[in-house]
Design a protein around this motif. Structure first.
Motif, mmCIF file in Angstrom:
data_model
loop_
_atom_site.group_PDB
_atom_site.id
_atom_site.type_symbol
_atom_site.label_atom_id
_atom_site.label_comp_id
_atom_site.label_asym_id
_atom_site.label_seq_id
_atom_site.Cartn_x
_atom_site.Cartn_y
_atom_site.Cartn_z
ATOM 1 N N MET A 1 -4.517 16.817 -4.587
ATOM 2 C CA MET A 1 -3.297 16.862 -5.389
ATOM 3 C C MET A 1 -3.630 16.688 -6.868
ATOM 4 S SD MET A 1 -0.411 14.793 -3.327
ATOM 5 C CE MET A 1 -0.003 15.123 -1.640
ATOM 6 N N GLN A 2 -2.790 17.242 -7.690
ATOM 7 C CA GLN A 2 -3.010 17.172 -9.128
ATOM 8 C C GLN A 2 -2.824 15.737 -9.628
ATOM 9 O OE1 GLN A 2 -0.275 19.513 -11.205
ATOM 10 N NE2 GLN A 2 -1.504 19.667 -13.046
ATOM 11 N N ASN A 3 -3.611 15.344 -10.582
ATOM 12 C CA ASN A 3 -3.533 14.010 -11.176
ATOM 13 C C ASN A 3 -3.783 12.901 -10.155
ATOM 14 O OD1 ASN A 3 -3.011 14.760 -13.826
ATOM 15 N ND2 ASN A 3 -0.847 15.035 -13.390
ATOM 16 N N GLU A 4 -4.448 13.278 -9.083
ATOM 17 C CA GLU A 4 -4.737 12.308 -8.027
ATOM 18 C C GLU A 4 -5.557 11.159 -8.576
ATOM 19 O OE1 GLU A 4 -3.939 11.572 -4.089
ATOM 20 O OE2 GLU A 4 -3.691 13.562 -4.939
ATOM 21 N N ARG A 6 -5.419 9.684 -11.240
ATOM 22 C CA ARG A 6 -4.683 8.694 -12.020
ATOM 23 C C ARG A 6 -3.933 7.699 -11.129
ATOM 24 N NH1 ARG A 6 -1.478 12.162 -16.323
ATOM 25 N NH2 ARG A 6 -0.578 10.137 -16.808
ATOM 26 N N LEU A 7 -3.841 8.010 -9.848
ATOM 27 C CA LEU A 7 -3.199 7.050 -8.939
ATOM 28 C C LEU A 7 -4.218 5.987 -8.554
ATOM 29 C CD1 LEU A 7 -1.298 9.415 -6.462
ATOM 30 C CD2 LEU A 7 -0.258 7.936 -8.167
ATOM 31 N N THR A 8 -3.744 4.768 -8.429
ATOM 32 C CA THR A 8 -4.645 3.692 -8.019
ATOM 33 C C THR A 8 -4.893 3.795 -6.515
ATOM 34 O OG1 THR A 8 -2.794 2.237 -7.596
ATOM 35 C CG2 THR A 8 -3.721 2.164 -9.822
ATOM 36 N N GLU B 139 10.926 20.125 -15.391
ATOM 37 C CA GLU B 139 10.619 19.073 -16.366
ATOM 38 C C GLU B 139 9.104 18.944 -16.507
ATOM 39 O OE1 GLU B 139 12.900 15.491 -16.507
ATOM 40 O OE2 GLU B 139 14.302 16.277 -15.043
ATOM 41 N N PRO B 140 8.631 18.310 -17.599
ATOM 42 C CA PRO B 140 7.185 18.230 -17.824
ATOM 43 C C PRO B 140 6.471 17.422 -16.743
ATOM 44 C CG PRO B 140 8.387 17.566 -19.788
ATOM 45 C CD PRO B 140 9.392 17.724 -18.708
ATOM 46 N N VAL B 141 5.211 17.802 -16.500
ATOM 47 C CA VAL B 141 4.400 17.156 -15.462
ATOM 48 C C VAL B 141 4.238 15.669 -15.751
ATOM 49 C CG1 VAL B 141 2.085 17.090 -14.463
ATOM 50 C CG2 VAL B 141 3.189 19.280 -14.844
ATOM 51 N N SER B 142 4.033 15.325 -17.028
ATOM 52 C CA SER B 142 3.782 13.918 -17.361
ATOM 53 C C SER B 142 5.010 13.053 -17.024
ATOM 54 C CB SER B 142 3.437 13.789 -18.843
ATOM 55 O OG SER B 142 4.452 14.369 -19.617
ATOM 56 N N THR B 143 6.189 13.572 -17.311
ATOM 57 C CA THR B 143 7.425 12.839 -16.994
ATOM 58 C C THR B 143 7.538 12.634 -15.485
ATOM 59 O OG1 THR B 143 8.447 14.013 -18.818
ATOM 60 C CG2 THR B 143 9.935 12.881 -17.331
ATOM 61 N N LEU B 144 7.242 13.697 -14.747
ATOM 62 C CA LEU B 144 7.371 13.623 -13.295
ATOM 63 C C LEU B 144 6.357 12.652 -12.703
ATOM 64 C CD1 LEU B 144 7.980 17.367 -12.400
ATOM 65 C CD2 LEU B 144 9.637 15.567 -12.802
ATOM 66 N N PHE B 145 5.165 12.651 -13.303
ATOM 67 C CA PHE B 145 4.129 11.753 -12.773
ATOM 68 C C PHE B 145 4.538 10.293 -12.955
ATOM 69 C CE2 PHE B 145 0.038 9.461 -13.168
ATOM 70 C CZ PHE B 145 -0.397 9.658 -11.872
ATOM 71 N N SER B 146 5.078 9.974 -14.125
ATOM 72 C CA SER B 146 5.476 8.580 -14.332
ATOM 73 C C SER B 146 6.658 8.217 -13.425
ATOM 74 C CB SER B 146 5.796 8.309 -15.806
ATOM 75 O OG SER B 146 6.931 9.018 -16.166
ATOM 76 N N ARG B 147 7.555 9.157 -13.198
ATOM 77 C CA ARG B 147 8.668 8.931 -12.283
ATOM 78 C C ARG B 147 8.155 8.702 -10.854
ATOM 79 N NH1 ARG B 147 12.924 13.619 -13.381
ATOM 80 N NH2 ARG B 147 13.341 12.943 -15.495
ATOM 81 N N TYR B 148 7.168 9.492 -10.499
ATOM 82 C CA TYR B 148 6.611 9.393 -9.147
ATOM 83 C C TYR B 148 5.968 8.022 -8.932
ATOM 84 C CZ TYR B 148 3.630 10.434 -5.142
ATOM 85 O OH TYR B 148 3.005 10.406 -3.917
#
Lengths: 113, 168
Positions: A1-4, A6-8, B139-148
């Protein structure tokens, strides 16, 4: 998965545990869905045929309307009529009347028996 | 990408319909959610070509249709009553092998803010990447990542789950 990355690790583990739980099944009638989807698809295709047929009719009408008109040829026909008393001589037995006409400056003659 | 054949539709239905209904149930009661999913599959079949990313197309279509239907309904109070009654119905399968109880997860998930819940569902149960999720939500990926991440943290708190404890 993308940005994986960055997850702890605890987040990754939680993600894995939660992801293994399956959503409940649906009560959507599969056969009815497939039937309606087939209908929808067929309707779409028939519209293609209707569109192409309509287009062909328009093209045909346009070609009939815009075709060149037949060329008109104008001819002047002179008919030789004997004046009464001008000529007592009998016309030759072979020809009862003579037609003369001119086309493009050239005289033509037709004897009618 | 050519025309869609019935076998493909059948396969996509098996793969995605439970998750699509789960996704649509964020906005709609179960019956309306199923109607929206069914209509989306029918609309997919009438597409002239197969969409480039079928999963993103399906989830985006369900999202748009569900939100439109929610707006059309207008009768907000009635809709909320329906949703409240709908909570009696299970969102997840109850299986003994799962480490988390499905009912607890349902309660925890429903307590999340809608924008977090949407991303969590798309990511965890639809298996989408953040980029695909961004394509669906717009919406932007960075926003979604922080929401996730916030959603995951809230779920963990609600479920009182520690990954370390589970592994031990």
């Amino acid at each position: 998965m993308q940005n994986e990355e960055r997850l702890t690790p605890p987040e990754c583990e939680l993600e894995e545990v939660l992801g293994n739980i399956k959503p409940a099944g649906t009560s959507i009638d599969r056969d009815l869905l497939m039937f309606r989807a087939g209908q929808s698809s067929a309707r779409h295709r028939s519209r293609v045929w209707q569109f192409s047929t309509g287009l062909l009719i328009i093209v045909l009408c346009w070609s009939l309307w815009s075709r060149p008109m037949p060329e008109t040829i104008e001819r002047t026909v002179y008919v030789k009529v004997d004046q009464p008393g001008q000529s007592k001589a009998k016309p030759p037995a072979a020809s009862l009347a003579t037609l003369e006409w001119r086309v493009n400056g050239k005289w033509h003659e037709l004897k009618l028996d | 990408m050519g025309l869609i054949v019935p076998a493909q539709l059948s396969s996509w239905f098996d793969d995605y319909s439970p998750t699509l209904v789960l996704y649509a149930r964020q906005w709609l009661p179960v019956e309306s959610a199923e109607d929206v999913v069914q209509d989306t599959f029918i609309r997919l079949m009438s597409q002239p070509r197969e969409p480039a990313n079928i999963r993103a197309w399906l989830f985006r279509s369900v999202r748009n249709a569900a939100i439109s239907q929610l707006r059309l309904q207008g009768r907000r109070k009635k809709h909320e009553r329906q949703l409240a009654a709908d909570r009696q119905q299970n969102l997840f399968e109850h299986r003994t092998e799962d480490l988390i109880d499905a009912s607890e997860l349902q309660v925890a998930l429903e307590s999340l803010p809608q924008e977090q819940r949407e991303i969590v569902v798309l990511r965890l149960w639809a298996g989408m990447t953040l980029r695909e999720t961004a394509e669906v939500v717009g919406e932007p990926v960075s926003t979604l990542f922080s929401r996730y991440r916030s959603g995951l943290a809230a779920l963990r708190r609600k479920l009182e789950l520690s990954c370390k404890t589970k592994n031990a």
